[in-house]
Design a protein around this motif. Structure first.
Motif, PDB file in Angstrom:
ATOM      1  N   VAL A 107      35.278  45.802  38.277  1.00  0.00           N
ATOM      2  CA  VAL A 107      35.548  44.546  38.988  1.00  0.00           C
ATOM      3  C   VAL A 107      37.052  44.294  39.064  1.00  0.00           C
ATOM      4  CG1 VAL A 107      35.298  42.036  38.880  1.00  0.00           C
ATOM      5  CG2 VAL A 107      33.325  43.502  38.413  1.00  0.00           C
ATOM      6  N   LEU A 108      37.756  44.544  37.970  1.00  0.00           N
ATOM      7  CA  LEU A 108      39.210  44.339  37.956  1.00  0.00           C
ATOM      8  C   LEU A 108      39.903  45.309  38.917  1.00  0.00           C
ATOM      9  CD1 LEU A 108      39.860  43.875  34.127  1.00  0.00           C
ATOM     10  CD2 LEU A 108      39.595  42.108  35.871  1.00  0.00           C
ATOM     11  N   MET A 109      39.448  46.552  38.952  1.00  0.00           N
ATOM     12  CA  MET A 109      40.087  47.551  39.810  1.00  0.00           C
ATOM     13  C   MET A 109      39.964  47.200  41.291  1.00  0.00           C
ATOM     14  SD  MET A 109      41.734  49.818  38.121  1.00  0.00           S
ATOM     15  CE  MET A 109      42.233  48.333  37.238  1.00  0.00           C
ATOM     16  N   ALA A 110      38.977  46.388  41.645  1.00  0.00           N
ATOM     17  CA  ALA A 110      38.864  45.950  43.039  1.00  0.00           C
ATOM     18  C   ALA A 110      40.030  45.043  43.423  1.00  0.00           C
ATOM     19  CB  ALA A 110      37.539  45.218  43.256  1.00  0.00           C
ATOM     20  N   TRP A 111      40.773  44.546  42.410  1.00  0.00           N
ATOM     21  CA  TRP A 111      41.896  43.628  42.651  1.00  0.00           C
ATOM     22  C   TRP A 111      43.200  44.201  42.100  1.00  0.00           C
ATOM     23  CZ3 TRP A 111      40.712  39.723  45.799  1.00  0.00           C
ATOM     24  CH2 TRP A 111      39.354  39.376  45.918  1.00  0.00           C
ATOM     25  N   LYS A 112      43.277  45.529  41.985  1.00  0.00           N
ATOM     26  CA  LYS A 112      44.454  46.127  41.353  1.00  0.00           C
ATOM     27  C   LYS A 112      45.726  45.937  42.183  1.00  0.00           C
ATOM     28  CE  LYS A 112      43.295  50.814  42.932  1.00  0.00           C
ATOM     29  NZ  LYS A 112      42.931  52.177  42.468  1.00  0.00           N
ATOM     30  N   SER A 113      45.594  45.687  43.463  1.00  0.00           N
ATOM     31  CA  SER A 113      46.796  45.486  44.290  1.00  0.00           C
ATOM     32  C   SER A 113      47.481  44.160  43.976  1.00  0.00           C
ATOM     33  CB  SER A 113      46.442  45.540  45.772  1.00  0.00           C
ATOM     34  OG  SER A 113      45.551  44.489  46.120  1.00  0.00           O
ATOM     35  N   THR A 114      46.718  43.180  43.469  1.00  0.00           N
ATOM     36  CA  THR A 114      47.286  41.871  43.154  1.00  0.00           C
ATOM     37  C   THR A 114      47.426  41.639  41.656  1.00  0.00           C
ATOM     38  OG1 THR A 114      45.094  40.826  43.164  1.00  0.00           O
ATOM     39  CG2 THR A 114      46.320  40.856  45.248  1.00  0.00           C
ATOM     40  N   GLY A 115      46.688  42.382  40.846  1.00  0.00           N
ATOM     41  CA  GLY A 115      46.763  42.202  39.398  1.00  0.00           C
ATOM     42  C   GLY A 115      46.052  40.967  38.894  1.00  0.00           C
ATOM     43  N   LYS A 116      45.269  40.344  39.749  1.00  0.00           N
ATOM     44  CA  LYS A 116      44.480  39.194  39.303  1.00  0.00           C
ATOM     45  C   LYS A 116      43.269  39.030  40.213  1.00  0.00           C
ATOM     46  CE  LYS A 116      46.894  35.589  41.949  1.00  0.00           C
ATOM     47  NZ  LYS A 116      47.586  34.285  41.872  1.00  0.00           N
ATOM     48  N   THR A 117      42.202  38.524  39.635  1.00  0.00           N
ATOM     49  CA  THR A 117      41.001  38.258  40.415  1.00  0.00           C
ATOM     50  C   THR A 117      41.038  36.823  40.934  1.00  0.00           C
ATOM     51  OG1 THR A 117      39.702  37.351  38.581  1.00  0.00           O
ATOM     52  CG2 THR A 117      39.718  39.755  38.842  1.00  0.00           C
ATOM     53  N   PRO A 118      40.230  36.510  41.925  1.00  0.00           N
ATOM     54  CA  PRO A 118      40.020  35.090  42.220  1.00  0.00           C
ATOM     55  C   PRO A 118      39.218  34.488  41.068  1.00  0.00           C
ATOM     56  CG  PRO A 118      38.507  36.440  43.482  1.00  0.00           C
ATOM     57  CD  PRO A 118      39.435  37.388  42.787  1.00  0.00           C
ATOM     58  N   ILE A 119      38.987  33.203  41.115  1.00  0.00           N
ATOM     59  CA  ILE A 119      38.129  32.589  40.101  1.00  0.00           C
ATOM     60  C   ILE A 119      36.699  33.068  40.354  1.00  0.00           C
ATOM     61  CG2 ILE A 119      37.220  30.435  39.178  1.00  0.00           C
ATOM     62  CD1 ILE A 119      39.834  29.090  40.054  1.00  0.00           C
ATOM     63  N   LEU A 120      36.125  33.729  39.371  1.00  0.00           N
ATOM     64  CA  LEU A 120      34.772  34.265  39.490  1.00  0.00           C
ATOM     65  C   LEU A 120      33.793  33.231  38.958  1.00  0.00           C
ATOM     66  CD1 LEU A 120      35.484  37.882  38.159  1.00  0.00           C
ATOM     67  CD2 LEU A 120      35.512  37.087  40.534  1.00  0.00           C
ATOM     68  N   GLU A 121      32.969  32.714  39.841  1.00  0.00           N
ATOM     69  CA  GLU A 121      31.977  31.728  39.413  1.00  0.00           C
ATOM     70  C   GLU A 121      31.066  32.354  38.369  1.00  0.00           C
ATOM     71  OE1 GLU A 121      32.007  28.600  40.258  1.00  0.00           O
ATOM     72  OE2 GLU A 121      33.706  28.885  41.619  1.00  0.00           O
TER      73      GLU A 121
END
Length: 318
Positions: free
Chosen positions: A154-168
């Motif tokens: 799940v984190l690797m899906a956001w590796k370009s930004t280094g942060k996820t959105p808020i995951l409900e």
């Protein structure tokens, strides 16, 4: 294996499923094998996973590898997952349920597992041109928590930004493969699922991750994760060394001023005892700032409220 790059379509990364560690590992090996063909696969393609591949990739004994492959014939065949897709005719999101594999067989004499992916899986693992997530298999090879493997993906899906959105929280639990009645109390979820997963990721992979929790009223409604490649943390650690040095020079008024600011940060709520007032919380934070270890933990939040670490040279020069 020639290449240990795991590539999944983001639909699959965000899917809801519950696979044990050995089953996740076999799926990852199968994905790598599918991409090694160089020409894609079909829903009829038979992919061979050798016990030696499993043993070498995950540093387990041959006996453990044989057992994993044998057990997969029944267990993996029964596993299902669900994902959201777009219905072509109505242009609306629909929930699709699918098996992972349509055929699986173990050849005992050769210690080989034959895997045929289900039709819905095939387009989500090969010939992906956009909306995909990739990472090296070695990064999850040492993880023994099934939740850690899923969280890393799940984190690797956001590796370009280094942060996820808020995951409900409901969606996040579903991504991790939790049933509705599993670890319902937040303290159990944190102690048995989230914290051990984060600990393994921080100890055994190429990233360091931390999280913030968000509340709706008194209940936690979601989490946001921030992470960095560990080689990017060298400079951060140097800055922290300066910060810890300057912390010893922080006056009592400064400590209480920053403690008051910290007490009002939403992401600091995880340190709150829940029943204390903001002023009581601020007093306790001020005491936390006396401790070098806790100061280091709170340093990212201090920066948010305007704290700037002095360099040792600045301090020595007055």
């Amino acid at each position: 294996m020639k290449n240990d790059l795991v590539v999944k379509g983001n639909i699959l990364v965000n899917a809801s499923y519950n696979l044990e560690v050995t089953e996740q590992r076999l799926i990852l090996l199968s994905i790598i094998r599918a991409r090694e063909t160089g020409q894609g696969i079909t829903s009829d393609s038979k992919l061979e996973i050798h016990a030696s591949d499993y043993a070498n990739c995950f540093n387990v004994t041959k006996e453990a590898a044989y057992s994993a492959l044998k057990n997969a014939v029944h267990n993996l065949f029964e596993r299902k997952f669900s994902f959201k897709d777009n219905h072509i005719d109505t242009d609306k999101d629909i929930v699709v349920k699918s098996r992972w594999v349509s055929r699986i067989a173990y050849i005992d004499d050769l210690a080989v597992l034959e895997v045929t992916f289900a039709p819905d899986v095939v387009p989500l693992i090969t010939k992906l041109e956009k909306h995909f997530t990739s990472y090296q298999l070695k990064q999850v090879a040492q993880l023994t928590s099934k939740y850690a493997i899923r969280l890393y993906e799940v984190l690797m899906a956001w590796k370009s930004t280094g942060k996820t959105p808020i995951l409900e929280i409901a969606d996040f639990r579903s991504q991790l493969g939790l049933e509705v009645n599993e670890y319902q109390k937040m303290i159990n979820f944190k102690n048995r699922v989230l914290e051990p997963a984060i600990q393994q990721i921080n100890d055994l992979t190429d990233i360091a991750v931390q999280y913030e929790q968000f509340k709706s009223g008194r209940s936690i409604s979601g989490f946001q994760f921030r992470f960095k490649q560990k080689n990017e943390l060298i400079q951060v650690n140097n800055n922290l060394d300066n910060a810890l040095y300057s912390a010893s020079k922080m006056t009592d008024p400064q400590r209480h001023m920053f403690a008051h600011k910290l007490s009002e940060l939403p992401e600091m709520s995880k340190y709150s005892h829940g029943t204390e007032s903001y002023s009581q919380f601020a007093v306790r934070i001020a005491e936390m700032l006396r401790d070098p270890i806790q100061f280091k933990e709170l340093y990212p939040y201090l920066k948010k409220v305007g704290y700037q670490a002095s360099t040792q040279k600045d301090i020595m020069n007055g």
